[in-house]
Design a protein around this motif. Structure first.
Motif, short mmCIF file in Angstrom:
data_model
loop_
_atom_site.label_atom_id
_atom_site.label_comp_id
_atom_site.label_asym_id
_atom_site.label_seq_id
_atom_site.Cartn_x
_atom_site.Cartn_y
_atom_site.Cartn_z
N LEU A 99 0.80 -1.23 0.00
CA LEU A 99 0.00 0.00 0.00
C LEU A 99 0.83 1.28 0.00
N ARG A 195 -3.06 1.67 11.67
CA ARG A 195 -3.57 0.73 10.68
C ARG A 195 -4.12 -0.49 11.40
N SER A 227 -6.86 2.25 5.88
CA SER A 227 -6.11 2.95 4.83
C SER A 227 -5.34 4.11 5.42
#
Length: 314
Positions: A99, A195, A227
Motif C-alpha cells: 500500500l 492501521r 487505509s
C-alpha cells in the motif's frame, strides 16, 4: 490442455488442499478433482493421498511435481523470449506493490519512466505483502515491491532498495507541533490512530516498540483504520496522533498541515524490498526497472520530485 492440467496439479501440490486450489485458480472443486483424476489415469499412478485434512503427495507425486515445475518454467521462459523477439513489441512490466509503496512511491517512479521510457507499459497490482509474495511465487507478477517484514521462502530473492522512516505525526495545531522529537513514554499519553492488525506498518511499529522495551498493548489505540488516507484525515481533524511512514505525509508537512516527529534516541526504520524469484529469466525491461531501484542517487531525485504540480512540457 496439458499445461492447464499441470497448473492445476502444481497448485494442489503446493496448497495441499483441493478447495483452496480451486479458489486460487477460480475453478470449481469438481473440475479440479476431475483434472487430477485424468492425470493419474493418464500416467497410471496415484499422485495424492487424500485425507479429511487435505491431500499430500505420494512418492510418484513428488517425482511428477519436480518435472511439472521444470516444464512450466520452460514454457514460461519460452513465452518471455518469444515476446522479446516480437517486432515492434512494446515492453510490458507486471509488478505488484504494497500500500505505502503503491500509493506514495510507485507513482513517482512511473511518472519518471513515462518520460524516460515511453516504450514501456505497466500493469501494477496494489495489495498486502502476503498477496504480492504469492503472486511472485506463482509468476503472475515478476517484480514485487514490499514494505515491512519479508516472507521467508527458498524460492524468493529479497533485495532492500530503500529505507523508510516511521515517524510520529500530529496535526500542526497540536501542542507537540513545536517539538522535533518525542520519547516513547510520551506516546502512552495520547490517543493513537493506527492501521489495522496485520498490516505491514502496524507490524513494524509493534516490533520496533517491543525492541525498545515498550509493550504495544500499553498504547492508547482509539481507532484502527484500513487505509493511510483515512488515518491522515482523522489526525488532521485532531482526533488523535499516528505512527506512519514519512513518505505518506511529506506533502502535508510542507503545507504545515502536519508535524512529523522523530522518536528520541530510537528512530524507527523499515526496509523497502524487491521480491523476485530465484530461478527466473528477467526481461531487459524488468532488469532496467530493478537497476533503477538500486540507483540510490537517481531514486532519491525521483522521489523528491512533485509530479502533481509540475508544469507540462511544451
Amino acid at each position: 490442455m496439458f499445461e492447464q492440467q499441470f497448473l492445476v496439479f502444481k497448485e494442489v501440490a503446493e496448497t495441499k488442499n483441493i478447495t483452496l486450489a480451486a479458489k486460487k485458480l477460480h475453478m470449481s472443486q469438481p473440475s479440479i478433482s476431475l483434472q487430477i483424476q485424468n492425470l493419474e489415469n493418464q500416467y497410471g499412478a496415484r499422485f495424492f493421498d487424500r485425507t479429511n485434512k487435505g491431500v499430500s503427495l505420494t512418492r510418484a507425486g513428488e517425482v511428477f511435481y519436480e518435472n511439472v515445475r521444470q516444464v512450466l518454467d520452460i514454457l514460461n521462459n519460452a513465452q518471455q523470449q518469444v515476446s522479446e523477439l516480437a517486432e515492434e513489441q512494446r515492453g510490458l512490466i507486471c509488478l505488484g506493490a504494497t500500500l505505502t509503496i503503491g500509493e506514495y512511491i510507485l507513482p513517482n517512479i512511473l511518472a519518471y519512466l513515462y518520460h524516460e521510457r515511453p516504450d514501456l507499459d505497466f500493469k501494477a497490482k496494489i495489495a498486502n505483502t502476503e498477496s504480492i509474495a504469492q503472486d511472485v511465487l506463482e509468476k503472475r507478477i515478476h517484480i514485487g515491491l514490499i514494505e515491512g517484514p519479508v516472507p521467508k521462502h527458498k524460492e524468493l530473492v529479497v533485495e532492500s532498495f530503500w529505507q523508510d522512516e516511521l515517524v510520529v505525526v500530529v496535526p500542526n495545531f497540536h501542542p507537540w507541533a513545536s517539538r522535533n522529537s518525542i520519547t516513547l513514554m510520551d506516546l502512552l499519553k495520547e490517543p493513537l490512530v493506527t492501521r489495522e492488525v496485520g498490516s505491514g506498518t502496524r507490524k513494524v511499529m509493534e516490533m520496533a516498540l517491543k525492541e525498545r522495551g515498550l509493550d504495544p498493548s500499553q498504547l492508547n489505540v482509539t481507532m484502527e483504520l484500513g487505509s493511510t488516507q483515512a488515518i491522515k484525515q482523522v489526525v488532521a481533524a485532531g482526533l488523535g496522533i499516528t505512527i506512519i511512514s514519512s513518505f505518506t505525509v511529506h506533502r502535508e508537512c510542507e503545507q504545515r498541515i502536519f508535524k512529523a516527529l522523530k522518536i528520541q534516541d530510537s528512530p524507527v526504520y523499515r526496509d523497502l524490498s524487491i521480491l523476485t524469484l530465484v530461478q527466473t529469466n528477467q526481461t531487459k525491461d524488468e532488469r532496467y526497472l530493478i537497476n533503477l531501484l538500486h540507483d540510490r542517487k537517481l531514486l532519491s531525485d525521483i522521489l523528491s520530485r512533485d509530479y502533481c504540480s509540475a508544469e507540462p512540457e511544451p
